[in-house]
Design an enzyme around this catalytic site. Structure first.
Site, PDB file in Angstrom:
ATOM      1  N   GLU A   1       0.839  -1.214   0.000  1.00 38.08           N
ATOM      2  CA  GLU A   1       0.000   0.000   0.000  1.00 38.08           C
ATOM      3  C   GLU A   1       0.874   1.265   0.000  1.00 38.08           C
ATOM      4  O   GLU A   1       0.547   2.289   0.593  1.00 38.08           O
ATOM      5  CB  GLU A   1      -0.906  -0.046   1.236  1.00 38.08           C
TER       6      GLU A   1
HETATM    7  C1  LIG Z   1       1.768  -8.725   0.280  1.00 39.43           C
HETATM    8  C2  LIG Z   1       1.649  -7.635  -0.733  1.00 39.43           C
HETATM    9  C3  LIG Z   1       0.416  -7.337  -1.276  1.00 39.43           C
HETATM   10  C4  LIG Z   1       0.283  -6.353  -2.253  1.00 39.43           C
HETATM   11  N1  LIG Z   1      -0.950  -6.099  -2.795  1.00 39.43           N
HETATM   12  C5  LIG Z   1      -1.071  -5.213  -3.822  1.00 39.43           C
HETATM   13  C6  LIG Z   1      -2.324  -5.020  -4.488  1.00 39.43           C
HETATM   14  O1  LIG Z   1      -3.351  -5.594  -4.104  1.00 39.43           O
HETATM   15  N2  LIG Z   1      -2.386  -4.179  -5.556  1.00 39.43           N
HETATM   16  C7  LIG Z   1      -1.290  -3.514  -6.011  1.00 39.43           C
HETATM   17  O2  LIG Z   1      -1.403  -2.768  -6.977  1.00 39.43           O
HETATM   18  N3  LIG Z   1      -0.066  -3.669  -5.400  1.00 39.43           N
HETATM   19  C8  LIG Z   1       0.059  -4.510  -4.329  1.00 39.43           C
HETATM   20  N4  LIG Z   1       1.287  -4.707  -3.714  1.00 39.43           N
HETATM   21  C9  LIG Z   1       2.455  -4.010  -4.241  1.00 39.43           C
HETATM   22  C10 LIG Z   1       2.973  -2.937  -3.301  1.00 39.43           C
HETATM   23  O3  LIG Z   1       2.091  -1.876  -3.204  1.00 39.43           O
HETATM   24  C11 LIG Z   1       4.362  -2.557  -3.850  1.00 39.43           C
HETATM   25  O4  LIG Z   1       5.224  -3.627  -3.510  1.00 39.43           O
HETATM   26  C12 LIG Z   1       4.898  -1.289  -3.246  1.00 39.43           C
HETATM   27  O5  LIG Z   1       4.148  -0.195  -3.698  1.00 39.43           O
HETATM   28  C13 LIG Z   1       6.371  -1.074  -3.609  1.00 39.43           C
HETATM   29  O6  LIG Z   1       6.607  -1.245  -4.948  1.00 39.43           O
HETATM   30  P1  LIG Z   1       7.828  -2.153  -5.430  1.00 39.43           P
HETATM   31  O7  LIG Z   1       7.746  -3.447  -4.696  1.00 39.43           O
HETATM   32  O8  LIG Z   1       7.795  -2.194  -6.927  1.00 39.43           O
HETATM   33  O9  LIG Z   1       9.111  -1.406  -4.932  1.00 39.43           O
HETATM   34  P2  LIG Z   1       9.879  -0.217  -5.672  1.00 39.43           P
HETATM   35  O10 LIG Z   1       8.937   0.852  -6.039  1.00 39.43           O
HETATM   36  O11 LIG Z   1      10.717  -0.792  -6.759  1.00 39.43           O
HETATM   37  O12 LIG Z   1      10.794   0.310  -4.509  1.00 39.43           O
HETATM   38  C14 LIG Z   1      11.998  -0.366  -4.116  1.00 39.43           C
HETATM   39  C15 LIG Z   1      12.570   0.330  -2.922  1.00 39.43           C
HETATM   40  O13 LIG Z   1      12.923   1.694  -3.241  1.00 39.43           O
HETATM   41  C16 LIG Z   1      12.255   2.591  -2.388  1.00 39.43           C
HETATM   42  N5  LIG Z   1      11.868   3.780  -3.151  1.00 39.43           N
HETATM   43  C17 LIG Z   1      11.298   3.799  -4.381  1.00 39.43           C
HETATM   44  N6  LIG Z   1      11.058   5.063  -4.775  1.00 39.43           N
HETATM   45  C18 LIG Z   1      11.482   5.865  -3.764  1.00 39.43           C
HETATM   46  C19 LIG Z   1      11.499   7.274  -3.560  1.00 39.43           C
HETATM   47  N7  LIG Z   1      11.022   8.122  -4.473  1.00 39.43           N
HETATM   48  N8  LIG Z   1      12.001   7.748  -2.398  1.00 39.43           N
HETATM   49  C20 LIG Z   1      12.472   6.902  -1.449  1.00 39.43           C
HETATM   50  N9  LIG Z   1      12.485   5.541  -1.584  1.00 39.43           N
HETATM   51  C21 LIG Z   1      11.987   5.037  -2.720  1.00 39.43           C
HETATM   52  C22 LIG Z   1      11.033   1.854  -1.881  1.00 39.43           C
HETATM   53  O14 LIG Z   1      10.598   2.354  -0.631  1.00 39.43           O
HETATM   54  C23 LIG Z   1      11.585   0.441  -1.753  1.00 39.43           C
HETATM   55  O15 LIG Z   1      12.266   0.279  -0.556  1.00 39.43           O
HETATM   56  C24 LIG Z   1       1.438  -5.645  -2.694  1.00 39.43           C
HETATM   57  C25 LIG Z   1       2.680  -5.932  -2.117  1.00 39.43           C
HETATM   58  C26 LIG Z   1       2.800  -6.899  -1.144  1.00 39.43           C
HETATM   59  C27 LIG Z   1       4.138  -7.159  -0.547  1.00 39.43           C
END
Ligand SMILES: Cc1cc2nc3c(=O)[nH]c(=O)nc-3n(C[C@H](O)[C@H](O)[C@H](O)COP(=O)(O)OP(=O)(O)OC[C@H]3O[C@@H](n4cnc5c(N)ncnc54)[C@H](O)[C@@H]3O)c2cc1C
Length: 380
Positions: free
Chosen positions: A363
């Site tokens: 989220e």
């Molecule tokens: C159990 C689970 C359920 C989920 N359910 C859903 C769902 O129902 N629908 C849906 O759409 N998504 C869902 N997600 C996805 C979730 O919302 C994303 O994993 C989350 O938004 C992070 O995206 P990412 O994993 O691609 O990480 P990335 O965006 O690739 O980020 C990688 C790292 O870099 C950091 N980072 C990235 N950009 C910045 C910035 N500008 N400043 C500082 N730090 C930054 C992040 O904090 C993170 O630590 C789910 C995830 C999990 C784990």
């Protein structure tokens, strides 16, 4: 008690009862086996939790955000995976309730309210999570329907839903102004479920890839106009982040409830030192849990009162990240207090710690929430 307070209290009491009697006995098995529980879906549908935020005219309960948070907190005391069911159902329906046409609302909301159906929220893509403005799932208008191609990942309830709220881009060069949402029904040709994720936490929740391969979607299934998807998505997340914070409060409260019972059995609190060091450590935890709870319900109240001139987005972000960081800290410290015992499956604390870790990530990661707060600071 005024009627709104009474309604909230009724929801809290119902969720507490269902959490204790129905969810708690199943929580450990759901986690150990990593299975999705249809029994819990049935029970939540029966109690109205899965139609909570759907307006009354479509057969829903028209509950408010405070009631939403109370239900999620009470359920998460016993099982975060089960509490997530309530959140995802609300997150999937909210864009439709906020911006869908009358025809779409009748079709989707009425069916979800009256049947046991589930809906999911599909935004994240393999290359774009935090940077949601760059999503690549593309919708191209061809006559009176769109052709949609793309791949979503980490979608909660992706493999068990009847409806999919999917965010696409209709104009990639316009970034957030090019984002458009659709509702797609299960069984639509080209819509399929990919990999099922094996997660360390929230293991009773179904998390999958959702693949869209030349999916034909009638214009009538578009949520609002082209280009309003970002606005609908942000309004949805501002309302759901307090509930994610409430889930974290529930997990932390569940940990301290368990510690209290365990400590009493082990005679931790009857030692000569008054108060015992265990109790002092638990006092620190309780202060932090109450601080989380306060911020969660303040952000929920702002949403319910439709506060104007106050950066509600900032408070939603604070609620999510503060409460989940505290849940992580409380569950980690609780394990430390039980020492090696705390690491074993004999106790629910290691499950709670794994669940808290996930809450820090989904989220919108806590780092991103921090960025939201930072931006809003400058606006104040
Ligand atoms: C159990 C689970 C359920 C989920 N359910 C859903 C769902 O129902 N629908 C849906 O759409 N998504 C869902 N997600 C996805 C979730 O919302 C994303 O994993 C989350 O938004 C992070 O995206 P990412 O994993 O691609 O990480 P990335 O965006 O690739 O980020 C990688 C790292 O870099 C950091 N980072 C990235 N950009 C910045 C910035 N500008 N400043 C500082 N730090 C930054 C992040 O904090 C993170 O630590 C789910 C995830 C999990 C784990």
């Amino acid at each position: 008690m005024d009627p709104v307070e009474q309604m909230r209290e009724n929801w809290r009491a119902k969720a507490r009862e269902v959490g204790k009697e129905f969810v708690a006995p199943r929580a450990s098995e759901i986690d150990a086996k990593g299975v999705f529980s249809w029994e819990i879906v049935d029970e939540f549908a029966r109690c109205g939790f899965l139609r909570l935020l759907i307006p009354k005219q479509y057969g829903g309960e028209e509950g408010d955000i405070t009631s939403f948070c109370l239900i999620v907190e009470e359920l998460a005391r016993y099982c975060a995976s089960s509490a997530l069911l309530v959140v995802v159902q609300a997150v999937g329906t909210m864009p439709v309730a906020l911006g869908g046409s009358e025809e779409l609302k009748e079709r989707v909301l009425t069916r979800l309210a009256k049947e046991k159906g589930l809906i999911c929220f599909c935004l994240t893509e393999p290359e774009f999570g935090s940077d949601a403005a760059s999503i690549r799932t593309k919708a191209i208008l061809e006559g009176d329907s769109y052709r949609i191609n793309g791949r979503k990942c980490f979608i909660t309830n992706g493999g068990v839903s009847d409806f999919y709220t999917v965010f696409t881009t209709t104009q990639p060069d316009r970034r957030i102004e090019g984002i458009t949402g659709f509702v797609i029904e299960k069984g639509t040709p080209g819509l399929s479920v990919g990999k099922i994720e094996e997660k360390m936490g929230i293991r009773g929740s179904n998390t999958t890839e959702v693949i869209l391969d030349d999916v034909r979607v009638p214009v009538t299934q578009r949520i609002g106009d082209e280009g309003v998807g970002w606005w609908l998505m942000m309004r949805t997340l501002n309302r759901s982040r307090p509930a994610i914070g409430a889930m974290a409060v529930g997990v932390a409260q569940g940990a301290i409830d368990y510690l209290t019972r365990y400590g009493q059995q082990k005679g931790w609190f009857t030692k000569k030192e008054i108060p015992s060091p265990y109790l002092l450590e638990m006092a620190d935890m309780m202060v932090e849990i109450e601080a989380s709870r306060a911020i969660v319900y303040k952000s929920a109240q702002m949403m319910d009162e439709k506060a104007k001139g106050i950066p509600v987005q900032m408070f939603s972000a604070m609620a999510k990240y503060f409460a989940s960081d505290i849940a992580m800290k409380v569950t980690t410290n609780a394990i430390q207090m039980l020492q090696w015992e705390g690491l074993t499956r004999k106790h629910p604390l290691e499950r709670m710690m794994r669940d808290a870790k996930v809450i820090q990530i989904f989220e919108g990661t806590n780092q991103i929430q921090r960025v939201v707060v930072a931006h809003n600071l400058l606006k104040r």
